[in-house]
Design a protein around this motif. Structure first.
Motif, short mmCIF file in Angstrom:
data_model
loop_
_atom_site.label_atom_id
_atom_site.label_comp_id
_atom_site.label_asym_id
_atom_site.label_seq_id
_atom_site.Cartn_x
_atom_site.Cartn_y
_atom_site.Cartn_z
N SER A 191 0.81 -1.21 0.00
CA SER A 191 0.00 0.00 0.00
C SER A 191 0.85 1.26 0.00
CB SER A 191 -0.91 0.00 1.24
OG SER A 191 -0.12 -0.04 2.41
N GLY A 192 2.16 1.10 -0.06
CA GLY A 192 3.02 2.26 -0.08
C GLY A 192 3.67 2.55 1.25
N PHE A 193 3.28 1.82 2.30
CA PHE A 193 3.94 2.01 3.58
C PHE A 193 5.34 1.44 3.50
CE2 PHE A 193 0.59 3.77 5.98
CZ PHE A 193 -0.59 3.21 5.52
N PRO A 194 6.33 2.16 3.98
CA PRO A 194 7.70 1.67 3.87
C PRO A 194 7.97 0.47 4.75
CG PRO A 194 7.63 3.63 5.25
CD PRO A 194 6.25 3.46 4.67
N GLU A 195 8.74 -0.48 4.21
CA GLU A 195 9.22 -1.62 5.00
C GLU A 195 10.62 -1.27 5.47
OE1 GLU A 195 10.65 -6.24 4.38
OE2 GLU A 195 9.29 -5.34 2.93
N VAL A 196 10.78 -1.04 6.75
CA VAL A 196 12.06 -0.59 7.29
C VAL A 196 12.89 -1.80 7.70
CG1 VAL A 196 13.18 0.83 9.03
CG2 VAL A 196 10.96 1.52 8.10
N GLN A 197 14.10 -1.90 7.15
CA GLN A 197 14.97 -3.03 7.45
C GLN A 197 16.36 -2.53 7.81
OE1 GLN A 197 14.62 -4.96 3.63
NE2 GLN A 197 13.15 -6.43 4.42
N ALA A 198 16.92 -3.06 8.88
CA ALA A 198 18.28 -2.68 9.25
C ALA A 198 19.25 -3.24 8.23
CB ALA A 198 18.59 -3.22 10.65
N VAL A 199 20.31 -2.51 7.96
CA VAL A 199 21.32 -2.95 7.02
C VAL A 199 22.35 -3.80 7.76
CG1 VAL A 199 23.14 -2.22 5.43
CG2 VAL A 199 21.00 -0.91 5.58
N THR A 200 22.58 -5.01 7.27
CA THR A 200 23.59 -5.90 7.83
C THR A 200 24.89 -5.70 7.07
OG1 THR A 200 21.96 -7.57 8.46
CG2 THR A 200 24.24 -8.30 8.22
N LYS A 201 25.98 -5.49 7.80
CA LYS A 201 27.28 -5.31 7.17
C LYS A 201 28.25 -6.36 7.68
CE LYS A 201 26.87 -0.32 6.40
NZ LYS A 201 27.52 1.01 6.59
N VAL A 202 28.98 -6.97 6.76
CA VAL A 202 30.00 -7.95 7.13
C VAL A 202 31.29 -7.63 6.38
CG1 VAL A 202 28.35 -9.79 7.63
CG2 VAL A 202 29.27 -9.57 5.33
N ARG A 203 32.39 -8.05 6.96
CA ARG A 203 33.70 -7.83 6.34
C ARG A 203 34.13 -9.09 5.61
NH1 ARG A 203 36.24 -3.23 5.55
NH2 ARG A 203 38.28 -3.90 6.33
N THR A 204 34.61 -8.92 4.38
CA THR A 204 35.10 -10.05 3.61
C THR A 204 36.22 -9.55 2.70
OG1 THR A 204 34.46 -11.85 2.12
CG2 THR A 204 33.26 -9.77 1.87
N TYR A 205 36.40 -10.19 1.53
CA TYR A 205 37.51 -9.84 0.64
C TYR A 205 37.02 -9.78 -0.80
CZ TYR A 205 40.23 -11.02 4.75
OH TYR A 205 40.72 -11.05 6.03
N ASP A 206 37.79 -9.07 -1.64
CA ASP A 206 37.47 -9.05 -3.07
C ASP A 206 38.46 -9.93 -3.83
OD1 ASP A 206 39.85 -7.62 -3.35
OD2 ASP A 206 38.88 -5.71 -3.82
N SER A 207 38.37 -9.91 -5.14
CA SER A 207 39.21 -10.78 -5.97
C SER A 207 40.68 -10.41 -5.95
CB SER A 207 38.70 -10.78 -7.41
OG SER A 207 37.45 -11.41 -7.50
N LEU A 208 41.01 -9.26 -5.39
CA LEU A 208 42.41 -8.86 -5.23
C LEU A 208 42.90 -9.09 -3.80
CD1 LEU A 208 42.43 -5.54 -7.33
CD2 LEU A 208 43.19 -7.83 -8.03
N LYS A 209 42.11 -9.82 -3.02
CA LYS A 209 42.41 -10.15 -1.63
C LYS A 209 42.41 -8.92 -0.72
CE LYS A 209 45.01 -14.38 -2.63
NZ LYS A 209 46.20 -15.21 -2.34
#
Length: 332
Positions: A31-49
């Motif tokens: 109906s247009g009411f916002p769904e509020v969700q906390a942002v989960t953040k985690v630490r990892t690596y990319d393809s260059l380590k």
């Protein structure tokens, strides 16, 4: 009026801060009411380590997961229904799931691939890919940059392919914890990591006054042996269980193994090569003088029990401790 204006400004500032601290989405068909969700953040690596932070505004719904251990971790966290593909490499192909996850594993057989390609992965339209460092290369599924540019989250295990030198048990527990955060299963993840630390503490307590053996974890390679030292996950596992590794990582000759003469030897095997790997050591007259051979303390060690182990960390610890301390074998 001045006080009221100040109050309104304060309330407005608080509201703006709250909106900034969470991500707001408007699902289709609402109906247009916002769904509020906390942002989960985690630490990892990319393809260059390089260390990177990955953000999740919702639980991933279309996940490509790498190998047995990764799939079992999501099963243990109640997230098997989020998996759209299990990517098995050659060294995993044909291996059964652990008894704890056998039934769920059967349900994944139809979406299990042997060496999934980049083109196949694109067609699957994932929103998250979890794997090893080697998963994210052009020869396999493509780089993390390739997927991130397509709004697909990527996660690389720290203990894979020396992404983080010296990564150990703590990093495997971090992986399980991160999966718990991403899939909103923190309590289940904590149970799994608590079990791992308790296993280590129990072995340490039971062997406090025992002889702590010299241990080598080896893999046959050409005319010599690759040795897994403290820089690898399995080296950290041996250390935490009270063992001593008498040499550094690297490649050694058969003569060097005989000179080092460890109390216990674990031979790494990948798939159906167990008998061949063991016989190279136990049936070769050149190694007959080794204490481990004479004392029948040469043991097989599955790759998935000593490398990027995830929920199988507990299995690896038990195999290692039962070989290092035969009196504990009945507990393993």
């Amino acid at each position: 009026m001045g006080k009221k204006s100040g109050l309104f400004l304060l309330c407005g500032a608080v509201l703006l801060f709250c909106l900034y601290a969470v991500r707001i989405s408007y699902p289709a068909g609402t109906s247009g009411f916002p769904e509020v969700q906390a942002v989960t953040k985690v630490r990892t690596y990319d393809s260059l380590k390089r260390p990177v932070t990955v953000s999740f505004s919702k639980i991933p719904e279309r996940v490509i997961i790498n190998r047995l251990n990764g799939a079992e971790t999501l099963m243990a966290l109640g997230a098997a229904d989020r998996i759209i593909a299990v990517n098995m490499q050659n060294t995993d192909w044909g291996k059964p799931y652990d008894d704890r996850y056998m039934e769920q594993g059967k349900a994944l057989e139809k979406i299990t691939y042997r060496n999934l390609t980049k083109e196949e992965a694109v067609l699957l339209n994932p929103d998250c890919i979890i794997g090893w460092y080697s998963t994210f290369t052009d020869k396999r599924l493509g780089t993390t940059d390739f997927w991130n540019a397509r709004q697909v989250a990527t996660y690389i295990q720290a203990t894979s392919n020396m992404v983080k030198p010296g990564a150990g048990v703590e990093d495997e527990c971090r992986f399980i914890t991160d999966m718990g955060l991403i899939f909103h299963a923190e309590s289940q993840a904590k149970l799994l990591t608590d079990e791992i630390w308790k296993e280590i503490e129990d072995v340490q307590e039971k062997t406090r006054y025992s002889h702590h053996p010299s241990v080598m974890v080896v893999e046959f390679s050409g005319g010599g042996l690759d040795v897994y030292g403290y820089e690898w996950l399995v080296g950290d596992m041996v250390r935490r269980l009270g063992g001593f590794i008498p040499c550094e990582n690297g490649y050694i000759s058969y003569e060097e193994l005989i000179r080092l003469d460890p109390d216990v030897i674990f031979v790494v095997y990948f798939n159906h090569d167990l008998k061949t790997m063991m016989e190279q050591l136990t049936q070769n007259p050149a190694f007959s003088s080794l204490k481990a051979v004479q004392g029948k303390r040469v043991y097989p060690l599955r790759l998935d029990y000593m490398y990027t182990t995830a929920v199988r960390t507990i299995n690896g610890l038990r195999v290692l401790s039962s070989g290092m301390y035969p009196d504990l074998a009945g507990d393993a």
